[in-house]
Design a protein around this motif. Structure first.
Motif, short mmCIF file in Angstrom:
data_model
loop_
_atom_site.label_atom_id
_atom_site.label_comp_id
_atom_site.label_asym_id
_atom_site.label_seq_id
_atom_site.Cartn_x
_atom_site.Cartn_y
_atom_site.Cartn_z
N VAL A 2 -5.57 11.54 -3.49
CA VAL A 2 -4.57 10.83 -4.05
C VAL A 2 -4.37 9.43 -2.88
O VAL A 2 -4.80 7.93 -3.28
N ILE A 3 -3.83 9.79 -1.69
CA ILE A 3 -3.61 9.17 -0.49
C ILE A 3 -4.35 7.97 -0.14
O ILE A 3 -4.65 7.21 -0.10
N MET A 59 0.85 -0.99 0.06
CA MET A 59 -0.12 0.04 -0.02
C MET A 59 0.68 1.26 0.31
O MET A 59 0.59 2.45 -0.94
N TYR A 106 -7.67 0.58 -1.08
CA TYR A 106 -6.54 -0.57 -1.09
C TYR A 106 -7.20 -2.18 -0.87
O TYR A 106 -7.28 -2.75 -1.39
N ALA A 150 1.45 5.88 -7.47
CA ALA A 150 0.39 6.95 -7.66
C ALA A 150 0.33 8.12 -8.40
O ALA A 150 0.04 8.82 -8.86
N VAL A 185 -8.14 8.07 -1.70
CA VAL A 185 -8.30 6.89 -2.35
C VAL A 185 -7.49 5.64 -2.97
O VAL A 185 -8.14 4.23 -2.45
N VAL A 186 -5.92 5.73 -2.98
CA VAL A 186 -5.65 4.60 -2.86
C VAL A 186 -5.34 4.26 -0.93
O VAL A 186 -5.48 2.64 -1.04
N VAL A 187 -5.75 4.21 -0.23
CA VAL A 187 -5.26 3.82 0.61
C VAL A 187 -6.38 2.92 1.49
O VAL A 187 -6.82 1.95 1.60
N LEU A 212 2.06 1.42 -3.40
CA LEU A 212 1.40 2.08 -4.53
C LEU A 212 0.93 3.93 -4.39
O LEU A 212 0.65 4.31 -5.46
N VAL A 213 1.49 4.03 -2.45
CA VAL A 213 1.13 5.53 -2.96
C VAL A 213 2.05 6.30 -3.43
O VAL A 213 1.61 7.17 -4.52
#
Length: 68
Positions: A43-44, A17, A51, A24, A46-48, A20-21
């Motif tokens: 953005v952070i 994760m 996941y 992204a 959304v990814v977190v 991925l941050v």
């Protein structure tokens, strides 16, 4: 308290994760140029938050996440 086995099971997912941050953010910056702090924070987030459901749907979630 978290036992050692649970930690060993979920640690790779938190590392993934984290990576991925950064991936992204790199992609967003490469495509749109420099973005502001609040856009990076979005953005952070959304990814977190995306996941865990994505990992569940792919069927690779650790058992510690399945129990909850």
């Amino acid at each position: 308290m978290v036992d050692t086995e649970t930690l060993k099971e979920v640690l790779p997912h938190y590392v993934a994760m984290f990576l991925l941050v950064f991936l992204a953010l790199t992609v967003v910056r490469a495509t749109t140029g420099e973005i502001g702090f609040w856009a990076e924070l979005v953005v952070i987030a959304v990814v977190v938050f995306a996941y865990r459901p994505v990992v569940h749907r792919l069927g690779v979630a650790p058992a510690a996440w399945e129990r909850r």
